[in-house]
Motif scaffolding. Structure first.
Motif, PDB file in Angstrom:
ATOM      1  N   ASP A  85       0.819  -1.208   0.000  1.00 40.25           N
ATOM      2  CA  ASP A  85       0.000   0.000   0.000  1.00 40.25           C
ATOM      3  C   ASP A  85       0.855   1.261   0.000  1.00 40.25           C
ATOM      4  N   ARG A  86       1.992   1.190   0.692  1.00 43.06           N
ATOM      5  CA  ARG A  86       2.834   2.382   0.856  1.00 43.06           C
ATOM      6  C   ARG A  86       4.303   2.005   0.668  1.00 43.06           C
ATOM      7  N   ALA A  93       8.258   2.288  -0.462  1.00 43.04           N
ATOM      8  CA  ALA A  93       9.258   3.358  -0.520  1.00 43.04           C
ATOM      9  C   ALA A  93      10.556   2.769  -1.048  1.00 43.04           C
ATOM     10  N   ALA A 132       6.545   6.024  -5.848  1.00 40.66           N
ATOM     11  CA  ALA A 132       7.007   5.769  -4.487  1.00 40.66           C
ATOM     12  C   ALA A 132       7.959   6.867  -4.037  1.00 40.66           C
ATOM     13  N   HIS A 150       5.575   3.098   6.145  1.00 38.33           N
ATOM     14  CA  HIS A 150       5.656   2.356   4.888  1.00 38.33           C
ATOM     15  C   HIS A 150       5.571   0.859   5.197  1.00 38.33           C
ATOM     16  N   ASP A 151       4.864   0.134   4.352  1.00 36.06           N
ATOM     17  CA  ASP A 151       4.758  -1.301   4.593  1.00 36.06           C
ATOM     18  C   ASP A 151       5.844  -2.096   3.873  1.00 36.06           C
TER      19      ASP A 151
END
Length: 525
Positions: free
Chosen positions: A199-200, A202, A227, A265-266
């Protein structure tokens, strides 16, 4: 053929026709008869020699030969060698040694335990057991430097060079060693699936990506993923445009601050960097709960020693290009590059470093290569500069002072098609000052901007962090680098104010020049 002639031919076939050196008596038998097609670059101190070679190797991406004197000369070079180790520069250090019969009695200029001297810095070190093994050992040193991506060290007794090669020794000329370490399609697809599911996500990018020519490709990958991007801590090369709207800056070099920056961040994908090269000891959790980290690097040692995360040891460039092939294009734009804020202003006769860097940004061509060694102005640098091209930034990878002035020489020799600017602090300048002489001898069009604040600024900042405000030895008043530079044959000017500085920078350099400017004391943050 003589062993010396064979060695020269090995070097020619592997493209090591630029030699950086500072010779002693032990090295003269190797240097005699050096082919006219070779380029010998003399440095006046071994630390400067290694700094020049480090810059040259980074700018070309190829092994380069460094010729040093026995134990004393090699010892002088050790500080600079730490930077080359951390930047993974493939330096082939060839050191002279006493004649074989004299080593055991420890005659003057013997390197008593030559291989131990360079360790543990270098990835491979040797002294051939006999003269006949020198060409093979030199070939191995070149292969080891390229395959391991690290400096190597070869000590050769000087009576070996005049020995005759053994029959069949020329077979070493035809040797090739190649590495194929591409990821499998399944590994790339698994990583792509992880990125799609995140989902997040980076990205954290290391200097190796710029060294290996992946600047544009990894920029495209970040845009494909939409990202946010950080540069890895202790950055020595810039792998991503620092004004790109996805760029979040250089990660702080402490455990807890890195965890704070990456919180939320996941999935964090680290490409071409250790996990992580910390500096200040600020302990805490390496990652916040719920953050998964995957490292992709071709440095097996960096993968093995990481304290957290999963690692894939392979070519990061192949992974980047593989992901670009299978991840979908994104139609949305990411906005314009950010614009720096107005620079902070200094007081009195001293400019703020931000004013100096804004002047560089406004006056220098977009493809300028900057060699930076001004630690206390690091925060000011990133607040003002706009670097959008590969190969735009070089910094001492291990923090060893003395890199900047000579490394700019190496970069200028390697990339004559690009302007080169050295941004040097007055504390750092003294460690590599002799590099100015080499710049003058080769008439390299380098602009050195010397920031003079009269102290070791980074030390004063650290004294505050460590609660030791009363330590001696941090002030360095009374230095005039314009006089020193002129003594080495470099045109030098003291810029009295911002208008004069901008006017000087706007003039093209037709040889090396040094512009000294007084600056306010700042911290790295």
């Amino acid at each position: 053929m003589l062993i010396r002639e064979m060695a020269h031919e090995v070097m020619r076939r592997h493209g090591l026709d630029t030699v950086f050196g500072n010779p002693g008596s032990n090295e003269l038998p190797f240097l005699t008869g050096l082919p006219a097609s070779f380029r010998y670059v003399l440095g006046l101190h071994e630390g400067a020699v290694v700094g020049m070679a480090d810059g040259y190797a980074q700018a070309t991406g190829r092994p380069v030969l460094v010729n040093l004197h026995s134990a004393s000369g090699s010892g002088n070079a050790m500080g600079a060698l730490t930077n080359a180790v951390s930047s993974r520069s493939p330096l082939v250090v060839l050191a002279g040694q006493q004649v074989r019969p004299a080593i055991g009695t420890e005659a003057l200029l013997s390197n008593v335990d030559a291989t131990a001297l360079a360790k543990p810095l270098v990835g491979w070190a040797a002294e051939p057991s006999c003269a006949g093994d020198v060409p093979r050992a030199l070939t191995q040193a070149i292969f080891e430097a390229r395959l391991r991506r690290c400096p190597t060290y070869l000590s050769v007794p000087y009576d070996d060079w005049a020995a005759e090669a053994e029959p069949g020794a020329e077979a070493v000329f035809a040797r090739t060693v190649r590495r194929s370490a591409c990821p499998s399609p399944a590994e790339v697809e698994a990583l792509a699936a992880d990125l799609r599911a995140a989902d997040r996500p980076a990205l954290v990018l290391g200097g190796d990506l710029d060294t290996d020519g992946h600047f544009d490709a990894v920029t495209a990958l970040a845009e494909r993923l939409a990202a946010p991007v950080w540069a890895a801590p202790s950055l020595f090369r810039l792998p991503f445009p620092n004004r790109h709207p996805l760029f979040r800056g250089v990660l702080p070099a402490g455990i807890a601050p890195v965890a704070d920056a990456l919180a939320g961040h996941d999935l964090v994908l680290v490409l071409g960097a250790p996990v992580f090269r910390y500096h200040e000891y600020l302990p805490g959790e390496h990652l916040r709960p719920g953050v998964r980290l995957v490292q992709v690097t071709d440095d097996a040692s960096a993968a093995a020693r990481a304290p957290v995360g999963e690692a894939l040891v392979t070519d990061p460039g192949a992974v980047i290009h593989g992901l670009l092939e299978i991840l979908p294009e994104r139609p949305e734009k990411h906005g314009e590059h950010t614009i720096p804020a107005a620079p902070a202003e200094g007081t009195g006769a001293s400019l703020h470093p931000e004013q100096v860097f804004a002047a560089l940004r406004d006056t220098q061509p977009p493809d300028t290569a900057y060699v930076v060694e001004s630690t206390s102005t690091n925060g000011s640098w990133w607040r003002q500069m706009d670097l959008r091209r590969p190969g735009s930034y070089y910094f001492p990878a291990a923090g060893g002072l003395g890199f900047g002035i000579p490394a700019a020489v190496g970069v200028a020799l390697a990339r004559p098609d690009r302007p080169v600017v050295g941004v040097i602090g007055d504390g750092a300048a003294n460690y590599g000052i002799t590099g100015l002489w080499t710049a003058a001898q080769w008439r390299l069009p380098i602009t050195y901007v010397l920031l003079r604040n009269g102290i070791y600024g980074a030390l004063e900042w650290f004294a505050g962090l460590l609660g030791t405000p009363d330590v001696p030895g941090t002030a360095i008043p009374g230095l005039d680098f314009t006089a020193t530079a002129r003594g080495y044959g470099v045109h030098a000017t003291h810029a009295e104010d911002l208008a004069q500085l901008r006017a000087l920078l706007a003039e093209p350099a037709d040889g090396p020049r040094l512009i000294q400017v007084d600056t306010a004391v700042t911290t790295p943050a």
